[in-house]
Scaffold this active site. Structure first.
Site, PDB file in Angstrom:
ATOM      1  N   ALA A 191      -5.017   1.180  -0.899  1.00 22.21           N
ATOM      2  CA  ALA A 191      -5.480   1.402   0.636  1.00 22.21           C
ATOM      3  C   ALA A 191      -4.051   1.701   1.607  1.00 22.21           C
ATOM      4  O   ALA A 191      -2.167   1.834   0.908  1.00 22.21           O
ATOM      5  CB  ALA A 191      -5.353  -0.212   0.879  1.00 22.21           C
ATOM      6  N   HIS A 192      -3.798   1.501   2.461  1.00 21.88           N
ATOM      7  CA  HIS A 192      -2.545   1.648   3.262  1.00 21.88           C
ATOM      8  C   HIS A 192      -1.570   1.107   3.182  1.00 21.88           C
ATOM      9  O   HIS A 192      -1.692  -0.463   3.074  1.00 21.88           O
ATOM     10  CB  HIS A 192      -3.131   2.000   5.083  1.00 21.88           C
ATOM     11  CG  HIS A 192      -3.591   0.035   5.463  1.00 21.88           C
ATOM     12  ND1 HIS A 192      -4.634   0.496   6.971  1.00 21.88           N
ATOM     13  CD2 HIS A 192      -4.070  -0.863   4.736  1.00 21.88           C
ATOM     14  CE1 HIS A 192      -4.983  -0.876   6.820  1.00 21.88           C
ATOM     15  NE2 HIS A 192      -4.323  -1.829   5.419  1.00 21.88           N
ATOM     16  N   ASN A 193      -0.356   1.177   3.433  1.00 25.99           N
ATOM     17  CA  ASN A 193       0.678   0.187   3.779  1.00 25.99           C
ATOM     18  C   ASN A 193       1.271   0.123   1.989  1.00 25.99           C
ATOM     19  O   ASN A 193       2.454  -0.341   1.840  1.00 25.99           O
ATOM     20  CB  ASN A 193       0.933  -0.423   4.535  1.00 25.99           C
ATOM     21  CG  ASN A 193       0.886  -0.007   5.281  1.00 25.99           C
ATOM     22  OD1 ASN A 193       1.069   1.049   5.385  1.00 25.99           O
ATOM     23  ND2 ASN A 193      -0.008  -0.876   6.235  1.00 25.99           N
TER      24      ASN A 193
END
Length: 350
Positions: A234-236
């Site tokens: 997922a993001h980050n």
């Protein structure tokens, strides 16, 4: 190739010599008289005893076997090193196919191969010796390092950066928007993701894996990371070098995974976690809290592996314990009934 030449190439020691020429590599159970195999794990002793291999790579001499042997400190690694010798990779001629689209502003290095129906967008950069197979999409200002291989239908979104020698298998998507929404009055408002993804050198990404771009900064996959098929990142998320992640695992947003972490299949974790260096997350672990460095965890919710094994052993004994409890209950019931009957008799005598 003859046995002595193979041994010399591997830097191994011949124990039982043979003039036979070996023409293939195979597992112990599948090898024939012209195949070379290896033995490095006692779990395969039964297969070793019945193998028909024409030669073996072993860690120690096996005197009871008449099979020609090469002794090597790491038989599996030696065996892997011979794969390219026996099964040379197909070579592709460099060049851009007429049915590929390469924007005029894109920079393409030397000896790059671009197959039909690949699309290279404006200001994209492709390093020397890279190969883009059919249907690959390379977004605006994306960067591909030297000697990368992008198999069919890989999507590399805008501004994503891949280092050198990165392999991306079919259907993987790198740089899609993360799952970010602001919920207000039962309505979801999309959060634009303006970060990107950085993939460092020597990473391999499996088929249909997905790596989302960061919200503001980058999602980062460190040097030498190996990602299996159908993994979602997922993001980050930040993944340290040398980490390996097996199929169908999922990492929620903003989680930081240390170096050399091993994740079994179908591991899932919540967001904003910290996984320490050299941790081991066994298959189907549900990670809901931070994991210390060098820890091994299992189960859901994930706990120390030894604790889970003890609990599992205790669970196996529950059926026997239940039978014992039932037997004790029957004895108590019988004793109670006997005591009650004696009480009735005593009362009648009075």
């Amino acid at each position: 190739m003859d046995f002595a030449t193979l041994a010399e190439r591997l830097g191994g020691r011949v124990v039982v010599d043979s003039s036979r020429k070996l023409t293939g590599l195979a597992s112990l159970s599948e090898a024939g008289p012209n195949d070379l195999s290896f033995y490095s794990d006692i779990r395969y002793r039964a297969a070793l005893n019945t193998t028909k291999a024409g030669g073996l790579i072993t860690k120690e001499p096996i005197e009871e076997l008449a099979v020609p042997q090469i002794v090597h400190p790491d038989p599996f690694l030696a065996f892997v090193g011979l794969v390219d010798l026996f099964f040379p990779e197909d070579t592709v001629a460099p060049g851009v196919h007429p049915l590929a689209h390469v924007d005029s502003s894109a920079r393409v290095g030397s000896d790059v191969t671009i197959f039909p129906f690949a699309c290279v967008s404006e200001n994209a950069r492709i390093g020397a010796g890279s190969v883009l197979y059919q249907g690959v999409f390379l977004g605006r200002s994306a960067t591909i390092g030297e000697a990368c291989t992008l198999w069919p239908n890989v999507v590399i979104r805008e501004r994503v950066s891949l280092g050198a020698r990165v392999i991306v298998h079919p259907g993987a998507v790198i740089g899609a928007d993360g799952f970010g929404f602001a919920r207000r009055e039962a309505r979801f408002i999309k959060v634009r993701h303006v970060g990107s993804v950085t993939i460092e050198d020597d990473v391999e990404i499996g088929a249909n894996a997905t790596i989302d771009r960061g919200t503001l900064g980058d999602t980062v996959v460190g040097h030498g990371v190996k990602i299996d098929n159908l993994v979602h990142i997922a993001h980050n998320v930040q993944i340290g070098e040398g980490t390996a992640m097996a199929a169908q695992s999922g990492v929620s947003g903003s989680t930081v995974i240390g170096k050399r972490v091993l994740m079994g299949g179908q591991v899932g974790m919540v967001d904003h976690l910290k996984i320490g260096d050299d941790a081991v997350l066994t298959a189907q672990s549900g990670i809901i809290g931070n994991v210390p460095a060098s820890a091994m965890v299992s189960g859901y919710p994930a706990r120390p592996h030894t604790e889970v094994m003890r609990s599992t052993a205790e669970l196996r004994g529950l059926s026997k314990l239940r039978k014992r409890v039932r037997a004790l209950e029957e004895q108590i019931r019988a004793l109670t009934l006997e005591a009650e009957n004696k009480g009735v008799k005593n009362d009648s005598r009075r």
